[in-house]
Design a protein around this motif. Structure first.
Motif, PDB file in Angstrom:
ATOM      1  N   THR A 363       0.864  -1.178   0.000  1.00 16.19           N
ATOM      2  CA  THR A 363       0.000   0.000   0.000  1.00 16.19           C
ATOM      3  C   THR A 363       0.901   1.229   0.000  1.00 16.19           C
ATOM      4  O   THR A 363       1.942   1.237   0.651  1.00 16.19           O
ATOM      5  CB  THR A 363      -0.915   0.024   1.230  1.00 16.19           C
ATOM      6  OG1 THR A 363      -1.763  -1.125   1.205  1.00 16.19           O
ATOM      7  CG2 THR A 363      -1.777   1.269   1.247  1.00 16.19           C
ATOM      8  N   VAL A 375      -3.038   3.829  -3.009  1.00 16.98           N
ATOM      9  CA  VAL A 375      -2.929   2.793  -4.042  1.00 16.98           C
ATOM     10  C   VAL A 375      -2.535   1.495  -3.345  1.00 16.98           C
ATOM     11  O   VAL A 375      -1.626   1.481  -2.502  1.00 16.98           O
ATOM     12  CB  VAL A 375      -1.883   3.161  -5.112  1.00 16.98           C
ATOM     13  CG1 VAL A 375      -1.776   2.063  -6.155  1.00 16.98           C
ATOM     14  CG2 VAL A 375      -2.235   4.488  -5.766  1.00 16.98           C
ATOM     15  N   THR A 376      -3.187   0.418  -3.674  1.00 20.11           N
ATOM     16  CA  THR A 376      -2.904  -0.854  -3.012  1.00 20.11           C
ATOM     17  C   THR A 376      -3.192  -2.018  -3.959  1.00 20.11           C
ATOM     18  O   THR A 376      -3.718  -1.812  -5.069  1.00 20.11           O
ATOM     19  CB  THR A 376      -3.739  -0.999  -1.726  1.00 20.11           C
ATOM     20  OG1 THR A 376      -3.300  -2.166  -1.012  1.00 20.11           O
ATOM     21  CG2 THR A 376      -5.225  -1.149  -2.047  1.00 20.11           C
ATOM     22  N   ASP A 379      -7.580  -8.176  -4.161  1.00 13.94           N
ATOM     23  CA  ASP A 379      -8.309  -9.068  -5.068  1.00 13.94           C
ATOM     24  C   ASP A 379      -7.584  -9.219  -6.401  1.00 13.94           C
ATOM     25  O   ASP A 379      -8.183  -9.132  -7.466  1.00 13.94           O
ATOM     26  CB  ASP A 379      -9.737  -8.553  -5.302  1.00 13.94           C
ATOM     27  CG  ASP A 379     -10.538  -8.489  -4.017  1.00 13.94           C
ATOM     28  OD1 ASP A 379     -10.304  -9.353  -3.148  1.00 13.94           O
ATOM     29  OD2 ASP A 379     -11.352  -7.567  -3.871  1.00 13.94           O
ATOM     30  N   ARG A 381      -5.533  -7.333  -8.076  1.00 14.16           N
ATOM     31  CA  ARG A 381      -5.396  -6.201  -8.975  1.00 14.16           C
ATOM     32  C   ARG A 381      -4.896  -4.974  -8.216  1.00 14.16           C
ATOM     33  O   ARG A 381      -5.123  -4.824  -7.009  1.00 14.16           O
ATOM     34  CB  ARG A 381      -6.739  -5.848  -9.649  1.00 14.16           C
ATOM     35  CG  ARG A 381      -7.212  -6.849 -10.682  1.00 14.16           C
ATOM     36  CD  ARG A 381      -6.327  -6.853 -11.927  1.00 14.16           C
ATOM     37  NE  ARG A 381      -6.862  -7.728 -12.961  1.00 14.16           N
ATOM     38  CZ  ARG A 381      -6.576  -9.023 -13.061  1.00 14.16           C
ATOM     39  NH1 ARG A 381      -5.761  -9.602 -12.181  1.00 14.16           N
ATOM     40  NH2 ARG A 381      -7.087  -9.734 -14.042  1.00 14.16           N
ATOM     41  N   ARG A 383      -5.384  -1.394  -7.106  1.00 14.47           N
ATOM     42  CA  ARG A 383      -6.607  -0.619  -6.871  1.00 14.47           C
ATOM     43  C   ARG A 383      -6.257   0.832  -6.543  1.00 14.47           C
ATOM     44  O   ARG A 383      -5.384   1.099  -5.713  1.00 14.47           O
ATOM     45  CB  ARG A 383      -7.405  -1.208  -5.703  1.00 14.47           C
ATOM     46  CG  ARG A 383      -7.723  -2.686  -5.862  1.00 14.47           C
ATOM     47  CD  ARG A 383      -8.675  -2.952  -7.004  1.00 14.47           C
ATOM     48  NE  ARG A 383      -8.982  -4.388  -7.123  1.00 14.47           N
ATOM     49  CZ  ARG A 383      -9.754  -4.902  -8.069  1.00 14.47           C
ATOM     50  NH1 ARG A 383     -10.324  -4.097  -8.971  1.00 14.47           N
ATOM     51  NH2 ARG A 383      -9.976  -6.191  -8.111  1.00 14.47           N
ATOM     52  N   GLU A 385      -8.134   3.759  -5.017  1.00 15.23           N
ATOM     53  CA  GLU A 385      -9.378   3.961  -4.276  1.00 15.23           C
ATOM     54  C   GLU A 385     -10.066   5.276  -4.600  1.00 15.23           C
ATOM     55  O   GLU A 385     -11.279   5.408  -4.412  1.00 15.23           O
ATOM     56  CB  GLU A 385      -9.094   3.883  -2.773  1.00 15.23           C
ATOM     57  CG  GLU A 385      -8.580   2.519  -2.322  1.00 15.23           C
ATOM     58  CD  GLU A 385      -8.328   2.466  -0.827  1.00 15.23           C
ATOM     59  OE1 GLU A 385      -8.555   3.514  -0.156  1.00 15.23           O
ATOM     60  OE2 GLU A 385      -7.917   1.408  -0.336  1.00 15.23           O
ATOM     61  N   THR A 388     -12.669   6.507 -10.139  1.00 17.51           N
ATOM     62  CA  THR A 388     -13.742   5.654 -10.632  1.00 17.51           C
ATOM     63  C   THR A 388     -13.297   4.912 -11.878  1.00 17.51           C
ATOM     64  O   THR A 388     -12.274   5.251 -12.508  1.00 17.51           O
ATOM     65  CB  THR A 388     -14.983   6.493 -10.964  1.00 17.51           C
ATOM     66  OG1 THR A 388     -14.669   7.377 -12.074  1.00 17.51           O
ATOM     67  CG2 THR A 388     -15.420   7.315  -9.760  1.00 17.51           C
ATOM     68  N   ASP A 389     -14.077   3.908 -12.259  1.00 16.17           N
ATOM     69  CA  ASP A 389     -13.775   3.158 -13.485  1.00 16.17           C
ATOM     70  C   ASP A 389     -13.809   4.072 -14.704  1.00 16.17           C
ATOM     71  O   ASP A 389     -13.021   3.902 -15.641  1.00 16.17           O
ATOM     72  CB  ASP A 389     -14.779   2.020 -13.654  1.00 16.17           C
ATOM     73  CG  ASP A 389     -14.601   0.933 -12.614  1.00 16.17           C
ATOM     74  OD1 ASP A 389     -13.518   0.896 -11.985  1.00 16.17           O
ATOM     75  OD2 ASP A 389     -15.526   0.118 -12.415  1.00 16.17           O
ATOM     76  N   CYS A 408      -1.556   8.660  -9.437  1.00 15.82           N
ATOM     77  CA  CYS A 408      -1.948   7.252  -9.328  1.00 15.82           C
ATOM     78  C   CYS A 408      -1.820   6.531 -10.665  1.00 15.82           C
ATOM     79  O   CYS A 408      -1.437   5.350 -10.718  1.00 15.82           O
ATOM     80  CB  CYS A 408      -3.390   7.151  -8.833  1.00 15.82           C
ATOM     81  SG  CYS A 408      -3.667   7.802  -7.179  1.00 15.82           S
ATOM     82  N   GLN A 412       0.116   3.080 -11.810  1.00 16.96           N
ATOM     83  CA  GLN A 412      -0.542   1.985 -12.519  1.00 16.96           C
ATOM     84  C   GLN A 412       0.224   1.613 -13.788  1.00 16.96           C
ATOM     85  O   GLN A 412       0.420   0.428 -14.096  1.00 16.96           O
ATOM     86  CB  GLN A 412      -1.971   2.369 -12.872  1.00 16.96           C
ATOM     87  CG  GLN A 412      -2.736   1.270 -13.605  1.00 16.96           C
ATOM     88  CD  GLN A 412      -3.978   1.793 -14.297  1.00 16.96           C
ATOM     89  OE1 GLN A 412      -3.943   2.858 -14.930  1.00 16.96           O
ATOM     90  NE2 GLN A 412      -5.081   1.066 -14.172  1.00 16.96           N
ATOM     91  N   ASP A 455      -0.733  -9.568  -7.952  1.00 19.23           N
ATOM     92  CA  ASP A 455      -1.466  -9.151  -9.147  1.00 19.23           C
ATOM     93  C   ASP A 455      -0.864  -9.860 -10.364  1.00 19.23           C
ATOM     94  O   ASP A 455       0.307  -9.652 -10.690  1.00 19.23           O
ATOM     95  CB  ASP A 455      -1.343  -7.637  -9.308  1.00 19.23           C
ATOM     96  CG  ASP A 455      -2.065  -7.115 -10.552  1.00 19.23           C
ATOM     97  OD1 ASP A 455      -2.663  -7.928 -11.285  1.00 19.23           O
ATOM     98  OD2 ASP A 455      -2.016  -5.892 -10.787  1.00 19.23           O
TER      99      ASP A 455
END
Length: 552
Positions: A363, A375-376, A379, A381, A383, A385, A388-389, A408, A412, A455
């Motif tokens: 994280t 950012v972490t 599941d 992937r 993420r 936070e 939005t998508d 961020c 990524q 990931d």
């Protein structure tokens, strides 16, 4: 000399940390005790290509029985500790070398156990065990691994190999403490002579150290006794190993594996022993890439790298933190159990070890859009936070049009391509995943994927995906899952290399390449330099049979 040793210590600490983990060593010992030497070899990341019946038919029953007896007592997890490592700052095995596990006699005529090291330092860190003969080794680079480095019946010789006595190790009292300065090197017994050797090595007087061990180096340039960048040659115990190799292989000449040529006379040996070392200027040095007729590659200058004992001296003229070898272990508990039993017999046994588990997902706080965002990994992937998508999709569109990502989105991009800078915690995760995979820790990887803390779409600094690295682990358990998670079968690294290309280049298992082909990998996917997998298999492969790939 000491500067060289101290420079090597961090590398050897990493090497020892990357040796087979304790729980694997324990499982291999249990399999060996149960008589299942093949299972013990499998646990020690070794592929076995031995047909005992064929060996019996070729060499006869007596020779085959002796070889099978050696197999029952073969401790490959101990041999891992003594195998030569790549010297370019890496911690992987030295490539394209074979360790010959010689029998007790008649090695020049009978079957030999051979352990082949990987093709490449970037390839799978696995061994291959098979049977060969002295004559068949003519075109190989190989050396003799002393029996105390792999035979459980002879590991107690580890103490004497480094000049120790039945009661103590060199420079140490029976309970493992440093000897008082006034007791070092005093007397004419073997232990005192060994102590003088260590002190002379510490002082940089290499010629005197070799002469103390019975080697005549009067005509040798002292600089030739030290291999540049890898520490000094260590003569302790070497004379006895050379005599044993000469006797077992019935040859009058014994050579070491690396470097140029250096003449050294050893008393009681059939003829002069030629020791390769760096810094010489012989007009006709031996070819270091092949064994010569009547010659035998043996463990030589690199022997000094294998002793696992840190030695501390507190006396004028000798540094207080003198570590004579680049191993970096601080306590007997860090050693392989058989080494601990030989070197520190009074030390308590290690408690049972459990397999390591993946750490918590990384994280980081990232400065983005004028504030701090989290950012972490969750599941499986990365993420973000605070986005939005729809924002993510808009950023991807802008990036495709030539825009530059920040905040961020820059994290990524670096995480999924290997290009750019990552927060410290994410960089550490990349290094840990690569480290675990390169050293074959399949259970660790599978647990991390199952728990969602790894990931599948991550990349390392080379742009390698987990599918590129899958050649290092049990790919049969990994490949299809990665493909289902969205890793392209022809994922490209920074210079366009695909997983299939890297496997062909670095000695990946043929079944790994076949699996990639079955999943749709392109055998003609070119790199930026125009090379492609089938070309590599046909024109740059001398390690394994890749006809199935070279013809595509």
């Amino acid at each position: 000399m000491l500067t060289t040793l101290r420079r090597d210590i961090p590398q050897w600490r990493r090497i020892r940390a990357e040796a087979l983990p304790p729980h694997v060593v324990e499982a291999a010992a249990a399999a060996r005790s149960a008589g299942d030497w093949r299972r013990a070899a499998e646990l020690a990341r070794t592929e076995v290509s031995i047909d005992l019946e064929a060996t019996r038919q070729r060499f006869g029953g007596v020779a085959a029985d002796e070889l099978e007896d050696d197999l029952r007592h073969l401790c490959l997890d101990l041999l891992w500790w003594h195998l030569p490592r790549h010297r370019g700052g890496m911690t992987t095995l030295h490539p394209r070398v074979s360790a010959v596990l010689a029998p007790s006699a008649n090695a020049d005529a009978g079957p030999l156990l051979r352990v082949r090291l990987p093709k490449s330092p970037a390839g799978p860190q696995r061994l291959r065990l098979d049977v060969t003969t002295f004559g068949e080794l003519e075109s190989e680079r190989w050396y003799v691994a002393p029996r105390y480095t792999w035979d459980v019946r002879e590991t107690l010789r580890l103490r004497s190999a480094w000049g120790g006595s039945p009661t103590r190790l060199p420079l140490l009292t029976p309970d493992g403490r440093p000897l008082p300065p006034d007791q070092l090197g005093v007397g004419d017994d073997e232990a005192s002579r060994t102590e003088r050797v260590y002190l002379r090595l510490a002082a940089g007087d290499l010629a005197a150290a070799w002469e103390e061990c019975g080697f005549d180096v009067t005509e040798v340039d002292p600089e030739a006794l030290q291999q540049g960048g890898v520490g000094p040659a260590c003569p302790i115990g070497l004379a006895s190993d050379v005599r044993a190799a000469s006797r077992v292989f019935n040859t009058s000449q014994v050579n070491t594996l690396y470097g140029a040529r250096l003449d050294i006379d050893i008393p009681d040996t059939p003829s002069p022993w030629r020791e390769p070392a760096s810094g010489t200027s012989d007009a006709d040095p031996p070819d270091s890439t092949a064994a010569h007729p009547g010659a035998l590659s043996a463990v030589g200058a690199d022997l000094g790298d294998y002793l696992e004992i840190p030695v501390r001296l507190a006396t004028d003229g000798v540094p207080a933190d003198l570590i004579l070898i680049a191993a970096g272990h601080r306590t007997p508990g860090d050693l392989h159990p058989l080494m601990r039993a030989a070197l520190f017999p009074s030390a308590p046994a290690n408690p049972p070890r459990t397999p390591p588990r993946p750490a918590a997902p990384p994280t980081a706080q990232v400065r983005c859009q004028g504030t701090w965002h989290t950012v972490t990994i969750a599941d499986r992937r990365l993420r973000m936070e605070h986005h939005t998508d729809a924002e993510v999709q808009r950023e991807e569109t802008l990036r495709a049009l030539g825009g530059t990502s920040t905040g961020c989105f820059a994290v990524q991009l670096a995480w999924t391509t290997g290009t750019g800078r990552l927060p410290h915690t994410f960089s550490a995760t990349v290094r840990e995943v690569r480290h675990r995979m390169q050293h074959g820790d399949t259970p660790w990887l599978l647990e991390g994927l199952r728990e969602g803390v790894i990931d599948p779409l991550m990349r390392d600094s080379n742009g390698w995906s987990l599918l590129h690295m899958a050649m290092w682990v049990d790919f049969r358990q990994v490949v299809r899952g990665l493909l289902q998670d969205g890793v392209p079968v022809d994922a490209r690294d920074k210079i366009g290399r695909t997983p299939l290309y890297l496997a062909a280049m670095n000695g990946g298992h043929p079944d790994f390449m076949r699996l990639l082909l079955d999943c749709g990998a392109d055998p003609r996917a070119e790199t930026e330099y125009g090379a492609y997998p089938s070309y590599i298999a046909k024109h740059r492969n001398d390690w394994q049979d890749l006809a199935f790939l070279s013809q595509l």
